[in-house]
Write an enzyme that holds these catalytic residues in place. Structure first.
Site, PDB file in Angstrom:
ATOM      1  N   ASP A   1     -10.634   1.953  -3.356  1.00 22.70           N
ATOM      2  CA  ASP A   1     -11.146   1.591  -2.031  1.00 22.70           C
ATOM      3  C   ASP A   1     -12.664   1.540  -2.029  1.00 22.70           C
ATOM      4  O   ASP A   1     -13.270   1.188  -1.017  1.00 22.70           O
ATOM      5  CB  ASP A   1     -10.686   2.617  -0.990  1.00 22.70           C
ATOM      6  CG  ASP A   1      -9.311   2.271  -0.438  1.00 22.70           C
ATOM      7  OD1 ASP A   1      -8.780   1.212  -0.797  1.00 22.70           O
ATOM      8  OD2 ASP A   1      -8.783   3.069   0.357  1.00 22.70           O
TER       9      ASP A   1
ATOM     10  N   ASP B   1       0.829  -1.214   0.000  1.00 21.25           N
ATOM     11  CA  ASP B   1       0.000   0.000   0.000  1.00 21.25           C
ATOM     12  C   ASP B   1       0.858   1.257   0.000  1.00 21.25           C
ATOM     13  O   ASP B   1       2.075   1.218   0.267  1.00 21.25           O
ATOM     14  CB  ASP B   1      -0.929  -0.021   1.221  1.00 21.25           C
ATOM     15  CG  ASP B   1      -2.282   0.594   0.938  1.00 21.25           C
ATOM     16  OD1 ASP B   1      -2.367   1.452   0.037  1.00 21.25           O
ATOM     17  OD2 ASP B   1      -3.255   0.240   1.636  1.00 21.25           O
TER      18      ASP B   1
HETATM   19  C1  GLA Z   1      -5.776   1.817   2.253  1.00 20.18           C
HETATM   20  C2  GLA Z   1      -6.161   0.672   1.350  1.00 20.18           C
HETATM   21  C3  GLA Z   1      -7.247  -0.133   2.011  1.00 20.18           C
HETATM   22  C4  GLA Z   1      -6.741  -0.650   3.328  1.00 20.18           C
HETATM   23  C5  GLA Z   1      -6.277   0.500   4.192  1.00 20.18           C
HETATM   24  C6  GLA Z   1      -5.611   0.009   5.432  1.00 20.18           C
HETATM   25  O1  GLA Z   1      -6.794   2.735   2.374  1.00 20.18           O
HETATM   26  O2  GLA Z   1      -6.518   1.129   0.103  1.00 20.18           O
HETATM   27  O3  GLA Z   1      -7.645  -1.186   1.192  1.00 20.18           O
HETATM   28  O4  GLA Z   1      -5.676  -1.535   3.098  1.00 20.18           O
HETATM   29  O5  GLA Z   1      -5.362   1.336   3.513  1.00 20.18           O
HETATM   30  O6  GLA Z   1      -5.207   1.033   6.251  1.00 20.18           O
END
Ligand code: GLA
Length: 731
Positions: free
Chosen positions: A527, A461
């Protein structure tokens, strides 16, 4: 093999011609990039060169102004120049002349052809090597390596920009690109290709608003028709793409890395190599997009069965099920539920490492948290693997919370300018991988976790923008080095753990480009798991990214990021085409939902061989409330389409929908796939007459006439499965 090339080159691949004038002494010029011209004689190419020389216009230079791949003001080009920079104010304008033979040989990938050109500008003391390739799938890709040849007594060359340019014809009079935001990536926007510069920039190291492609085409170009030319930058730092039409009407698409002030300084003998800039021509967006998909699929590292990899495993990601609330009993129960419905990979998301009880602290402290996980991750991993599933783990390696042991020990490892810190975003800062110590620390930590535990998959990420991102103590802009170091880091981890797959996530789809995709196995497109939003997010992302590299999850009935509620059939039918996952607290799902979900997973598994190798097709259905998209097998023997009702409209349903991309000469059996009987609300005489038994039609009829699609409520879809019928001709 590399051979001296004739001064007029005609490269051809997959329906695309690229004609280059390499006669020099100026840099090469693209005489034609577009539809295949066929096997033309040299005399024809010479005539084309003659016929392409622009007329000398009034009130400008007394020469025909050429547009080269690296355009230069020194020859009268008055649009954006290819190279800008200076040596303490001098050498601000370049005048390159070819030096040495133009060579033609094989490109990096099987079937690709590469033209290499050397040129120098003796006054500016610069030399360049320009590579231009036509890939087997008909993509043009080009890059430049620029070297300062000045002696140490001359000021360094401060490179401000290096953009590579591909001309587009007058017919390209409409621009399409994409914008967006977090949880709404890849929103399309169109405008006429007017005079001036339409500039799309990424100046924060990533972007939910970043466009993956800037395309120009015949006004009204669609998925299936209308010539279109698109450009993409394969780079995961700052970048820019411009569509420019200058006085006189010449127009081009140019692109490169966006360089911050003073970011690239070339001392004597130093070289800057630009990212690859890709150009894709198509008759319609599907054609343009298929060239990217075919290119990706032909790479040896592509996650495909053809490369000896398993089919894309259906996964569960626990993020929206538990967020930071890590409890072994709950996570084990989720694993049990997931395995029972056919899930093959289990991904533990954010929250497993030291101090990470919420998003305020812990990034950088990549040690399993001793409080939450007193026995380490083994109890969970062993359970997951005991159920026959793979195990994946979340990292955010390039980030650091000021509230972390790492930041307390190494405040100098934060990307920052001067004596200030950038504003925090999600309570975090960016770890400066330009520091060897920081780089080695993260490498060691990830390596240690991957060595200690049997981990099959990393969700990698990257949750904040690079703002005010300087390298300390020099204070020099650090985004370029950060992206380069990221690539080195991933490459090193992959070399040490070649079996581990990597997903690239950046708060969803903030980082999706051919640079990161070259070293990862999929991207997390957004997301937002809301199926309605996903329809457009994935349509935009899918222009570049093939379905098997795009993570798409079935969320809970109530979408966490938008508050909408959708039937399972809409959620599942939307995620069905891509790399399928579940992101839903299955321990709270009803037995009926779990049974239906198991059916969808089984259906996906039965068809993923087709979905993840076939050609993506999007019909240009004229009614904006209905989208029709699908995948057709490369041998056209089979296809699956979705007819999606996005919203209600004044029409009584979509009417007949055309199903393009099939073999016009073959007969197809068309049958609804309807696991949840989405037609269940119309069971009487109002049920579509062909629905239950299917119908048989030719590919030509399906493309030119289509089939009557059912009336659906908004935010519903149906799937159609098409199988070519064996005929006497086939036997
Ligand atoms: C980001 C990612 C999510 C999740 C969060 C965790 O927003 O895109 O899918 O993994 O971080 O903190």
């Amino acid at each position: 093999m590399t051979t001296p090339a004739p001064d007029l080159l005609h490269l051809r691949a997959a329906g695309v011609s690229l004609v280059l004038d390499c006669a020099g002494p100026l840099l090469p010029r693209v005489l034609h990039w577009g539809a295949d011209l066929g096997d033309v004689a040299v005399a024809e190419l010479e005539a084309l060169r003659l016929a392409s020389i622009p007329q000398i216009a009034g009130a400008t230079v007394d020469l025909p102004v050429p547009l080269s791949v690296v355009p230069e003001q020194s020859v009268g080009w008055l649009g954006t120049p290819g190279v800008t920079g200076h040596r303490h104010g001098a050498s601000f304008s370049t005048a390159f002349r070819l030096s040495g033979a133009v060579t033609l040989g094989a490109g990096e990938h099987p079937g690709s052809q590469r033209v290499s050109v050397r040129a120098t500008d003796d006054d500016a003391a610069l030399a360049l090597v320009l590579d231009l390739e036509l890939t087997a799938s008909g993509l043009v890709r080009t890059r430049v390596a620029l070297t300062s040849t000045a002696g140490a007594d001359v000021p360094e060359f401060m490179l401000s920009s290096l953009d590579l340019s591909l001309p587009v014809p007058t017919e390209a009079d409409e621009i399409l690109d994409f914008t967006g935001r977090w949880i709404r990536e890849r929103t399309a926007q169109r405008k006429p290709f007017t005079f001036g510069t339409h500039l799309r920039e990424v100046r924060k190291g990533r972007g939910h608003d970043a466009t993956l492609i800037v395309a120009a085409g015949r006004a009204g170009f669609g998925y299936r028709s209308g010539e279109v030319w698109g450009v993409h930058v394969a780079w995961s730092g700052n970048s820019r793409i411009l569509a420019e039409k200058i006085q006189g009407g010449a127009r081009h698409l140019a692109a490169g890395e966006l360089l911050l002030a003073g970011e690239i300084i070339l001392a004597a003998g130093q070289t800057y190599t630009s990212p690859w800039v890709f150009g894709s021509y198509g008759d319609g967006l599907d054609d343009m997009s298929a060239r990217f998909h075919t290119y990706l699929r032909a790479r040896p590292q592509h996650p495909s069965v053809a490369n000896g990899r398993p089919e894309r495993p259906v996964l569960i990601n626990v993020w929206e099920a538990v967020y930071f609330d890590h409890r072994l009993d709950k996570l084990v129960a989720l694993a049990d539920e997931a395995a029972a419905i056919g899930v093959e990979r289990y991904v533990l998301d954010d929250g497993w490492f030291r101090h990470r009880r919420d998003d305020h602290a812990g990034l950088g402290d990549w040690f399993v948290d001793e409080v939450v996980w007193p026995d380490g991750l083994s109890p969970l991993i062993d359970h997951v693997r005991g159920l026959g599933m793979q195990f994946g783990l979340w990292f955010e390696p390039e980030m650091i919370n000021p509230d972390s042991d790492l930041a307390r020990a190494h405040p100098e490892w934060i990307l920052a300018t001067g004596n200030r810190l950038p504003p925090e975003a999600r309570f975090q800062q960016v770890l400066d991988l330009g520091h060897e110590g920081a780089y080695n620390y993260v490498l060691e930590r990830i390596d240690a976790i991957l060595t200690e535990y049997p981990i099959d998959y990393i969700k990698w990420d990257h949750n904040r923008d690079l703002i005010d991102a300087g390298h300390s103590p020099t204070g020099q802009a650090g985004v370029h080095n950060q992206a380069a170091a990221l690539y080195r880091l991933i490459d090193e981890i992959r070399a040490r753990h070649p079996r581990v797959e990597i997903e690239s996530c950046s708060g969803g789809g903030g980082r999706a480009d051919l640079g990161i995709l070259d070293r990862t196995d999929r991207i997390w497109a957004s997301d937002c798991i809301d199926a309605l939003e996903r329809q457009s997010i994935e349509a935009g992302t899918g222009l570049l990214v093939p379905p098997e590299m795009m993570g798409s999850h079935i969320g809970s009935p109530h979408c966490h990021t938008t508050g909408r509620r959708h039937d399972l059939s809409f959620r599942a039918g939307t995620a069905f085409f891509s790399h399928l996952g579940i992101e839903w607290d299955l321990t709270s799902a009803s037995e009926a939902d779990k049974a239906e979900l198991a059916g969808w997973i089984a259906l996906h598994k039965a068809h993923r061989g087709l979905l993840h190798t076939g050609t993506v097709v999007r019909a240009d259905h004229p009614e904006p409330t209905t989208w029709v998209h699908g995948v057709v097998a490369t041998d056209a023997a089979e296809a699956i389409f979705a007819v999606v009702q996005l919203s209600s409209g004044p029409n009584q349903g979509p009417g007949r929908v055309r199903l393009p991309g099939l073999d016009p000469t073959r007969q197809y059996r068309v049958q609804a796939i309807d696991p949840a009987d989405a037609m269940g609300n119309r069971t009487g005489a109002d049920r579509l007459q062909w629905w239950d038994d299917g119908v048989q039609l030719s590919g030509r009829t399906l493309d030119r006439v289509g089939v009557q699609a059912p009336m659906q409520n908004p935010e519903h879809l149906v799937l159609l499965h098409l199988v070519a019928v064996a005929t006497a001709r086939d036997a």
